[in-house]
Design a protein around this motif. Structure first.
Motif, PDB file in Angstrom:
ATOM      1  N   LEU A   7       0.839  -1.206   0.000  1.00 58.10           N
ATOM      2  CA  LEU A   7       0.000   0.000   0.000  1.00 58.10           C
ATOM      3  C   LEU A   7       0.866   1.245   0.000  1.00 58.10           C
ATOM      4  CD1 LEU A   7      -2.847   1.346   0.398  1.00 58.10           C
ATOM      5  CD2 LEU A   7      -2.427   1.168   2.858  1.00 58.10           C
ATOM      6  N   TYR A   8       1.953   1.197   0.789  1.00 57.01           N
ATOM      7  CA  TYR A   8       2.781   2.386   0.960  1.00 57.01           C
ATOM      8  C   TYR A   8       4.160   1.953   1.424  1.00 57.01           C
ATOM      9  CZ  TYR A   8       4.507   6.772   2.984  1.00 57.01           C
ATOM     10  OH  TYR A   8       5.262   7.879   3.287  1.00 57.01           O
ATOM     11  N   GLU A   9       5.189   2.529   0.820  1.00 51.37           N
ATOM     12  CA  GLU A   9       6.534   2.300   1.347  1.00 51.37           C
ATOM     13  C   GLU A   9       7.120   3.626   1.786  1.00 51.37           C
ATOM     14  OE1 GLU A   9       9.226  -0.194  -0.792  1.00 51.37           O
ATOM     15  OE2 GLU A   9      10.799   0.127   0.717  1.00 51.37           O
ATOM     16  N   ALA A  12      11.038   4.035   6.703  1.00 51.50           N
ATOM     17  CA  ALA A  12      11.426   3.016   7.682  1.00 51.50           C
ATOM     18  C   ALA A  12      10.520   1.787   7.679  1.00 51.50           C
ATOM     19  CB  ALA A  12      11.432   3.628   9.084  1.00 51.50           C
ATOM     20  N   LYS A  13       9.366   1.905   7.021  1.00 54.33           N
ATOM     21  CA  LYS A  13       8.414   0.806   7.086  1.00 54.33           C
ATOM     22  C   LYS A  13       7.683   0.631   5.755  1.00 54.33           C
ATOM     23  CE  LYS A  13       6.222   2.692  10.725  1.00 54.33           C
ATOM     24  NZ  LYS A  13       6.992   3.942  10.895  1.00 54.33           N
ATOM     25  N   ILE A  14       7.080  -0.553   5.600  1.00 50.79           N
ATOM     26  CA  ILE A  14       6.222  -0.821   4.441  1.00 50.79           C
ATOM     27  C   ILE A  14       4.874  -1.283   4.985  1.00 50.79           C
ATOM     28  CG2 ILE A  14       5.920  -2.123   2.301  1.00 50.79           C
ATOM     29  CD1 ILE A  14       8.937  -2.727   2.356  1.00 50.79           C
ATOM     30  N   LEU A 178       4.638  11.045  18.116  1.00 51.27           N
ATOM     31  CA  LEU A 178       3.531  10.105  17.920  1.00 51.27           C
ATOM     32  C   LEU A 178       2.756  10.465  16.657  1.00 51.27           C
ATOM     33  CD1 LEU A 178       2.004   9.952  21.540  1.00 51.27           C
ATOM     34  CD2 LEU A 178       3.674   8.375  20.528  1.00 51.27           C
ATOM     35  N   GLU A 179       2.143   9.438  16.059  1.00 52.14           N
ATOM     36  CA  GLU A 179       1.198   9.671  14.968  1.00 52.14           C
ATOM     37  C   GLU A 179      -0.128   9.032  15.362  1.00 52.14           C
ATOM     38  OE1 GLU A 179       2.580   8.751  10.999  1.00 52.14           O
ATOM     39  OE2 GLU A 179       4.610   9.421  11.517  1.00 52.14           O
ATOM     40  N   PHE A 180      -1.186   9.705  14.992  1.00 56.38           N
ATOM     41  CA  PHE A 180      -2.531   9.212  15.287  1.00 56.38           C
ATOM     42  C   PHE A 180      -3.311   9.060  13.988  1.00 56.38           C
ATOM     43  CE2 PHE A 180      -1.151  11.400  19.102  1.00 56.38           C
ATOM     44  CZ  PHE A 180      -1.605  10.582  20.120  1.00 56.38           C
TER      45      PHE A 180
HETATM   46  P1  ADP Z   1       7.372   7.886   6.420  1.00 56.34           P
HETATM   47  O1  ADP Z   1       8.658   7.765   5.693  1.00 56.34           O
HETATM   48  O2  ADP Z   1       6.302   8.575   5.629  1.00 56.34           O
HETATM   49  O3  ADP Z   1       7.492   8.372   7.844  1.00 56.34           O
HETATM   50  P2  ADP Z   1       7.240   5.172   7.414  1.00 56.34           P
HETATM   51  O4  ADP Z   1       8.427   4.495   6.846  1.00 56.34           O
HETATM   52  O5  ADP Z   1       7.239   5.572   8.836  1.00 56.34           O
HETATM   53  O6  ADP Z   1       6.795   6.418   6.532  1.00 56.34           O
HETATM   54  O7  ADP Z   1       6.021   4.209   7.051  1.00 56.34           O
HETATM   55  C1  ADP Z   1       4.848   4.136   7.753  1.00 56.34           C
HETATM   56  C2  ADP Z   1       3.737   4.946   7.133  1.00 56.34           C
HETATM   57  O8  ADP Z   1       2.511   4.344   7.416  1.00 56.34           O
HETATM   58  C3  ADP Z   1       3.691   6.337   7.727  1.00 56.34           C
HETATM   59  O9  ADP Z   1       3.367   7.287   6.750  1.00 56.34           O
HETATM   60  C4  ADP Z   1       2.568   6.228   8.757  1.00 56.34           C
HETATM   61  O10 ADP Z   1       1.936   7.455   8.965  1.00 56.34           O
HETATM   62  C5  ADP Z   1       1.647   5.210   8.130  1.00 56.34           C
HETATM   63  N1  ADP Z   1       0.903   4.397   9.081  1.00 56.34           N
HETATM   64  C6  ADP Z   1       1.310   3.961  10.304  1.00 56.34           C
HETATM   65  N2  ADP Z   1       0.373   3.206  10.901  1.00 56.34           N
HETATM   66  C7  ADP Z   1      -0.689   3.166  10.048  1.00 56.34           C
HETATM   67  C8  ADP Z   1      -1.986   2.541  10.088  1.00 56.34           C
HETATM   68  N3  ADP Z   1      -2.363   1.829  11.149  1.00 56.34           N
HETATM   69  N4  ADP Z   1      -2.809   2.722   9.041  1.00 56.34           N
HETATM   70  C9  ADP Z   1      -2.425   3.461   7.977  1.00 56.34           C
HETATM   71  N5  ADP Z   1      -1.221   4.063   7.864  1.00 56.34           N
HETATM   72  C10 ADP Z   1      -0.358   3.919   8.887  1.00 56.34           C
END
Ligand code: ADP
Ligand code: MG
Length: 237
Positions: A7-9, A12-14, A178-180
């Motif tokens: 869905l998104y990369e 730090a995370k995918i 934090l992220e919400f």
């Molecule tokens: P970024 O480089 O944008 O900080 P990260 O590598 O931290 O991204 O990848 C995690 C992404 O997924 C972030 O943009 C974060 O806001 C989003 N994310 C985290 N938890 C959830 C979730 N439960 N539902 C949808 N998106 C989320």
């Protein structure tokens, strides 16, 4: 749990889709970035450490009445989470002065605040995540007044719980981000809580136990992430 399409990369995370439209797989990478993406590298084993630490802290918060997106651990570096609509506002809580705060306001490092400072940043890479106040958030329509109030209140509750926990393992919690997200009409804590998103100082020595070791080339980066996993795990189990 079947891993679906990516869905998104991020940095730090995918995030992967699952067969359940309400759930995602959050995969933690070893990639590390700093200074708005200018510095890039790899921290061997970081994905595993950040996944495990986030799980431990989300579980601790849950016991203390703070809900999060965390559902269950799937593997060493993956967790199942509730799919939320991420609020484009990052909430930073500062307990001790350091980093950009010292630069911005010309104050010395290491001052413990009488009461934590809550800061809001616009989560927008193109604009370099600018600092904002409540009026900016409301006027730009990034959150409603009720949502913003909930985010700030939850951030302060998280701060008190984490500060007490880290105190008990000989670590000063310095600051954290934090992220919400929106989930079924509620505001839910999401993303991660790890040495990438917090600053930790060893009590007494002020040895840095977080991503500042990578940012500032302090050495022992991998070793320090492992040490944090051990210190947190030992206390939690
Ligand atoms: P970024 O480089 O944008 O900080 P990260 O590598 O931290 O991204 O990848 C995690 C992404 O997924 C972030 O943009 C974060 O806001 C989003 N994310 C985290 N938890 C959830 C979730 N439960 N539902 C949808 N998106 C989320
Ligand atoms: Mg992120």
């Amino acid at each position: 749990m079947e891993k679906g399409e990516k869905l998104y990369e991020g940095k730090a995370k995918i995030l992967y889709l699952t067969e359940n439209p309400e759930q995602l797989i959050q995969h933690f990478k070893d990639d590390a970035t700093a200074f708005d993406g200018l510095k890039k590298g790899t921290i061997q084993g970081k994905g595993v450490v950040n996944n495990q630490i986030s799980i431990t802290l989300f579980n601790l918060l849950k016991k203390r009445g703070i809900k999060s997106h965390f559902e269950e651990q799937l593997s060493d570096n993956e967790m199942l989470v509730k799919r939320v609509e991420i609020m484009p506002v990052e909430v930073v809580v500062r307990l001790v002065s350091t980093g950009s705060l010292c630069k911005r306001y010309g104050i010395q490092e290491g001052l413990t605040f009488a009461k934590p400072i809550v800061e809001l940043y616009y989560k927008n890479d193109q604009l370099h995540d600018p600092l904002m106040n409540d009026d900016h958030v409301l006027t730009l329509g990034l959150a409603t007044a009720a949502e913003l109030a909930q985010m700030k209140q939850q951030a302060l509750q998280v701060s008190a719980i984490l500060r007490e926990f880290f105190d008990s393992i000989g670590i000063d919690l310095v600051d954290f981000k934090l992220e919400f997200g929106r989930y079924q009409g509620q505001i839910l804590l999401a993303d991660e809580i790890s040495p990438d998103t917090c600053r930790f100082w060893e009590k007494g020595t002020h040895r840095k136990l977080d991503k500042d070791r990578f940012r500032q080339d302090l050495g022992d980066v991998e070793k320090t992430y492992q040490e944090m996993l051990q210190r947190i795990g030992a206390k939690a189990t």
